[in-house]
Design a protein around this motif. Structure first.
Motif, PDB file in Angstrom:
ATOM      1  N   ILE A  34     -72.559 -15.302   2.194  1.00  0.00           N
ATOM      2  CA  ILE A  34     -71.427 -14.801   2.990  1.00  0.00           C
ATOM      3  C   ILE A  34     -70.450 -14.135   2.034  1.00  0.00           C
ATOM      4  O   ILE A  34     -69.961 -14.762   1.096  1.00  0.00           O
ATOM      5  N   SER A  35     -70.214 -12.855   2.267  1.00  0.00           N
ATOM      6  CA  SER A  35     -69.348 -12.086   1.373  1.00  0.00           C
ATOM      7  C   SER A  35     -67.877 -12.329   1.674  1.00  0.00           C
ATOM      8  O   SER A  35     -67.526 -12.822   2.744  1.00  0.00           O
ATOM      9  N   ALA A  36     -67.059 -11.926   0.727  1.00  0.00           N
ATOM     10  CA  ALA A  36     -65.614 -11.888   0.955  1.00  0.00           C
ATOM     11  C   ALA A  36     -65.231 -10.441   1.229  1.00  0.00           C
ATOM     12  O   ALA A  36     -65.853  -9.523   0.693  1.00  0.00           O
ATOM     13  N   THR A  38     -61.655  -7.726   2.413  1.00  0.00           N
ATOM     14  CA  THR A  38     -60.243  -7.582   2.803  1.00  0.00           C
ATOM     15  C   THR A  38     -60.134  -6.844   4.140  1.00  0.00           C
ATOM     16  O   THR A  38     -59.038  -6.616   4.610  1.00  0.00           O
ATOM     17  N   ARG A  39     -61.288  -6.446   4.743  1.00  0.00           N
ATOM     18  CA  ARG A  39     -61.146  -5.757   6.025  1.00  0.00           C
ATOM     19  C   ARG A  39     -60.840  -6.774   7.129  1.00  0.00           C
ATOM     20  O   ARG A  39     -61.137  -7.958   7.000  1.00  0.00           O
ATOM     21  N   ALA A  40     -60.259  -6.268   8.228  1.00  0.00           N
ATOM     22  CA  ALA A  40     -59.904  -7.161   9.340  1.00  0.00           C
ATOM     23  C   ALA A  40     -61.174  -7.557  10.096  1.00  0.00           C
ATOM     24  O   ALA A  40     -62.122  -6.767  10.155  1.00  0.00           O
ATOM     25  N   PRO A  41     -61.197  -8.768  10.659  1.00  0.00           N
ATOM     26  CA  PRO A  41     -62.380  -9.168  11.439  1.00  0.00           C
ATOM     27  C   PRO A  41     -62.556  -8.275  12.669  1.00  0.00           C
ATOM     28  O   PRO A  41     -61.575  -7.844  13.270  1.00  0.00           O
ATOM     29  N   ARG A  42     -63.817  -7.987  13.012  1.00  0.00           N
ATOM     30  CA  ARG A  42     -64.091  -7.294  14.283  1.00  0.00           C
ATOM     31  C   ARG A  42     -64.063  -8.334  15.394  1.00  0.00           C
ATOM     32  O   ARG A  42     -64.243  -9.522  15.120  1.00  0.00           O
ATOM     33  N   PRO A  43     -63.897  -7.894  16.636  1.00  0.00           N
ATOM     34  CA  PRO A  43     -63.923  -8.881  17.726  1.00  0.00           C
ATOM     35  C   PRO A  43     -65.192  -9.736  17.629  1.00  0.00           C
ATOM     36  O   PRO A  43     -66.279  -9.188  17.437  1.00  0.00           O
ATOM     37  N   ASN A  50     -69.147 -14.816   9.326  1.00  0.00           N
ATOM     38  CA  ASN A  50     -69.546 -13.422   9.060  1.00  0.00           C
ATOM     39  C   ASN A  50     -69.093 -13.010   7.665  1.00  0.00           C
ATOM     40  O   ASN A  50     -69.835 -12.346   6.936  1.00  0.00           O
ATOM     41  N   TYR A  51     -67.901 -13.345   7.349  1.00  0.00           N
ATOM     42  CA  TYR A  51     -67.291 -13.049   6.044  1.00  0.00           C
ATOM     43  C   TYR A  51     -66.258 -14.116   5.763  1.00  0.00           C
ATOM     44  O   TYR A  51     -65.820 -14.832   6.671  1.00  0.00           O
ATOM     45  N   PHE A  52     -65.813 -14.175   4.506  1.00  0.00           N
ATOM     46  CA  PHE A  52     -64.552 -14.844   4.204  1.00  0.00           C
ATOM     47  C   PHE A  52     -63.517 -13.720   4.221  1.00  0.00           C
ATOM     48  O   PHE A  52     -63.588 -12.807   3.381  1.00  0.00           O
ATOM     49  N   LEU A  69     -69.588 -12.208  -8.273  1.00  0.00           N
ATOM     50  CA  LEU A  69     -70.805 -11.758  -8.950  1.00  0.00           C
ATOM     51  C   LEU A  69     -70.797 -10.233  -9.006  1.00  0.00           C
ATOM     52  O   LEU A  69     -71.260  -9.618  -9.965  1.00  0.00           O
ATOM     53  N   GLU A  70     -70.285  -9.628  -7.950  1.00  0.00           N
ATOM     54  CA  GLU A  70     -70.063  -8.170  -7.894  1.00  0.00           C
ATOM     55  C   GLU A  70     -69.023  -7.931  -6.824  1.00  0.00           C
ATOM     56  O   GLU A  70     -68.811  -8.786  -5.958  1.00  0.00           O
ATOM     57  N   TYR A  71     -68.399  -6.777  -6.867  1.00  0.00           N
ATOM     58  CA  TYR A  71     -67.516  -6.367  -5.774  1.00  0.00           C
ATOM     59  C   TYR A  71     -67.414  -4.853  -5.806  1.00  0.00           C
ATOM     60  O   TYR A  71     -67.747  -4.215  -6.808  1.00  0.00           O
ATOM     61  N   TYR A  78     -61.972  -3.915   0.095  1.00  0.00           N
ATOM     62  CA  TYR A  78     -62.823  -4.545  -0.918  1.00  0.00           C
ATOM     63  C   TYR A  78     -63.887  -5.395  -0.224  1.00  0.00           C
ATOM     64  O   TYR A  78     -63.594  -6.063   0.780  1.00  0.00           O
ATOM     65  N   TYR A  79     -65.073  -5.412  -0.819  1.00  0.00           N
ATOM     66  CA  TYR A  79     -66.140  -6.329  -0.385  1.00  0.00           C
ATOM     67  C   TYR A  79     -66.713  -6.951  -1.652  1.00  0.00           C
ATOM     68  O   TYR A  79     -66.865  -6.246  -2.656  1.00  0.00           O
ATOM     69  N   GLY A  80     -67.037  -8.244  -1.624  1.00  0.00           N
ATOM     70  CA  GLY A  80     -67.596  -8.844  -2.833  1.00  0.00           C
ATOM     71  C   GLY A  80     -68.407 -10.099  -2.564  1.00  0.00           C
ATOM     72  O   GLY A  80     -68.264 -10.744  -1.524  1.00  0.00           O
ATOM     73  N   ILE A 100     -75.343  -5.975   0.862  1.00  0.00           N
ATOM     74  CA  ILE A 100     -74.213  -5.310   0.196  1.00  0.00           C
ATOM     75  C   ILE A 100     -74.438  -3.803   0.103  1.00  0.00           C
ATOM     76  O   ILE A 100     -75.561  -3.327   0.251  1.00  0.00           O
ATOM     77  N   GLU A 101     -73.347  -3.079  -0.151  1.00  0.00           N
ATOM     78  CA  GLU A 101     -73.496  -1.616  -0.220  1.00  0.00           C
ATOM     79  C   GLU A 101     -74.008  -1.203  -1.614  1.00  0.00           C
ATOM     80  O   GLU A 101     -74.172  -2.035  -2.508  1.00  0.00           O
ATOM     81  N   VAL A 102     -74.214   0.097  -1.779  1.00  0.00           N
ATOM     82  CA  VAL A 102     -74.956   0.589  -2.939  1.00  0.00           C
ATOM     83  C   VAL A 102     -74.268   0.336  -4.297  1.00  0.00           C
ATOM     84  O   VAL A 102     -74.925  -0.072  -5.255  1.00  0.00           O
ATOM     85  N   LYS A 145     -66.087   8.328   9.401  1.00  0.00           N
ATOM     86  CA  LYS A 145     -66.036   7.979   7.970  1.00  0.00           C
ATOM     87  C   LYS A 145     -67.366   7.362   7.538  1.00  0.00           C
ATOM     88  O   LYS A 145     -67.907   7.666   6.490  1.00  0.00           O
ATOM     89  N   ARG A 146     -67.864   6.457   8.366  1.00  0.00           N
ATOM     90  CA  ARG A 146     -69.108   5.753   8.035  1.00  0.00           C
ATOM     91  C   ARG A 146     -70.303   6.705   8.052  1.00  0.00           C
ATOM     92  O   ARG A 146     -71.195   6.588   7.221  1.00  0.00           O
ATOM     93  N   LEU A 147     -70.276   7.668   8.988  1.00  0.00           N
ATOM     94  CA  LEU A 147     -71.379   8.644   9.018  1.00  0.00           C
ATOM     95  C   LEU A 147     -71.322   9.560   7.795  1.00  0.00           C
ATOM     96  O   LEU A 147     -72.353   9.926   7.233  1.00  0.00           O
TER      97      LEU A 147
HETATM   98  P1  5GP Z   1     -69.051  -3.892   7.325  1.00  0.00           P
HETATM   99  O1  5GP Z   1     -67.591  -3.519   7.268  1.00  0.00           O
HETATM  100  O2  5GP Z   1     -69.836  -2.976   8.233  1.00  0.00           O
HETATM  101  O3  5GP Z   1     -69.265  -5.349   7.622  1.00  0.00           O
HETATM  102  O4  5GP Z   1     -69.647  -3.661   5.861  1.00  0.00           O
HETATM  103  C1  5GP Z   1     -69.480  -2.442   5.215  1.00  0.00           C
HETATM  104  C2  5GP Z   1     -70.403  -2.358   4.018  1.00  0.00           C
HETATM  105  O5  5GP Z   1     -70.045  -3.322   3.040  1.00  0.00           O
HETATM  106  C3  5GP Z   1     -71.872  -2.636   4.367  1.00  0.00           C
HETATM  107  O6  5GP Z   1     -72.682  -1.654   3.728  1.00  0.00           O
HETATM  108  C4  5GP Z   1     -72.110  -3.997   3.783  1.00  0.00           C
HETATM  109  O7  5GP Z   1     -73.476  -4.191   3.416  1.00  0.00           O
HETATM  110  C5  5GP Z   1     -71.215  -3.953   2.566  1.00  0.00           C
HETATM  111  N1  5GP Z   1     -70.904  -5.289   2.043  1.00  0.00           N
HETATM  112  C6  5GP Z   1     -70.793  -6.449   2.721  1.00  0.00           C
HETATM  113  N2  5GP Z   1     -70.562  -7.448   1.883  1.00  0.00           N
HETATM  114  C7  5GP Z   1     -70.539  -6.935   0.637  1.00  0.00           C
HETATM  115  C8  5GP Z   1     -70.369  -7.493  -0.672  1.00  0.00           C
HETATM  116  O8  5GP Z   1     -70.212  -8.690  -0.866  1.00  0.00           O
HETATM  117  N3  5GP Z   1     -70.401  -6.633  -1.712  1.00  0.00           N
HETATM  118  C9  5GP Z   1     -70.589  -5.306  -1.569  1.00  0.00           C
HETATM  119  N4  5GP Z   1     -70.635  -4.558  -2.669  1.00  0.00           N
HETATM  120  N5  5GP Z   1     -70.779  -4.749  -0.350  1.00  0.00           N
HETATM  121  C10 5GP Z   1     -70.748  -5.547   0.733  1.00  0.00           C
END
Ligand code: 5GP
Length: 201
Positions: A34-36, A38-43, A50-52, A69-71, A78-80, A100-102, A145-147
């Motif tokens: 489960i990633s962390a 800073t985006r707001a939760p979706r409904p 889903n996330y922290f 481990l990465e972010y 931010y996602y990490g 996770i993203e690329v 933006k996502r597209l």
């Molecule tokens: P969403 O906002 O749609 O949940 O996620 C947006 C993007 O962030 C997706 O490509 C998702 O795979 C990526 N993402 C989710 N968690 C992490 C994470 O922990 N690290 C990174 N680098 N990307 C993440």
């Protein structure tokens, strides 16, 4: 017990990663990290499921403490990946899945080159737009933006080990299970099995 495998899964928003992984994760040999964010939760999204969902301050302090481990930044948030649960689960022999993203995936490639890198592709960009519109969880400008990100992300798929097209859900799930099974049977991952055969004379 052998250490689990680290499995990194990427793919553009709307490609169906979540749905595919929900199927794969029915087998409890897997652990979903489960990633962390800073985006707001979706409904319907729940903190800790889903996330922290963290504030920017909390996220930045975790980075400073080397708790990630990465972010990566993505679409203005931010996602990490939290380091500790991933390491604990690998040690327990679970296969840990990072969705996770690329940019984050490439950081993992530097730090953990033994990880398996899977990229999920939509059948086409046109179909991706249709799926994002149908999901209806993002505003029009967020979808755009996502597209815009998607074509760039897909061109990074060449850096991964496997590319799976999600046209038909069941077929994509079977493809992923087959890849993981083949990886489990690699000699470097199944030394214990060989030892066992030799020990049972
Ligand atoms: P969403 O906002 O749609 O949940 O996620 C947006 C993007 O962030 C997706 O490509 C998702 O795979 C990526 N993402 C989710 N968690 C992490 C994470 O922990 N690290 C990174 N680098 N990307 C993440």
């Amino acid at each position: 017990m052998s250490r689990g495998m680290l499995i990194v899964v990427s793919g553009p928003s709307g490609c169906g990663k979540g749905t595919i992984l929900a199927e794969v994760l029915k087998d409890d040999k897997f652990f979903y990290s489960i990633s962390a964010t800073t985006r707001a939760p979706r409904p319907g999204e729940v903190d800790g499921v889903n996330y922290f969902f963290l504030t920017k301050d909390k996220f930045e302090s975790l980075i400073k403490e080397d708790g990630m481990l990465e972010y990566a930044p993505y679409c203005e948030n931010y996602y990490g990946t939290l380091r500790k649960p991933v390491e604990d689960m690998l040690e327990k022999g679970k296969h840990v899945i990072l969705e996770i993203e690329v940019q984050g995936a490439m950081k993992i490639k530097d730090k953990c080159p033994e990880a398996i890198f899977l990229f999920i592709l939509p059948p086409s960009l046109k179909e991706l737009r249709r799926r994002l519109n149908k999901r209806g969880t993002e505003a029009e400008d967020v979808i755009e933006k996502r597209l815009n990100e998607a074509a760039g992300e897909i061109s990074q798929a060449y850096k991964y080990d496997y590319a799976v097209i999600n046209g038909d859900l069941d077929a994509a799930v079977e493809d992923i299970k087959a890849i993981i099974r083949a990886e489990e049977l690699r000699v470097k991952n199944s030394k214990n099995n060989i030892d066992e055969v030799l020990e049972n004379a």
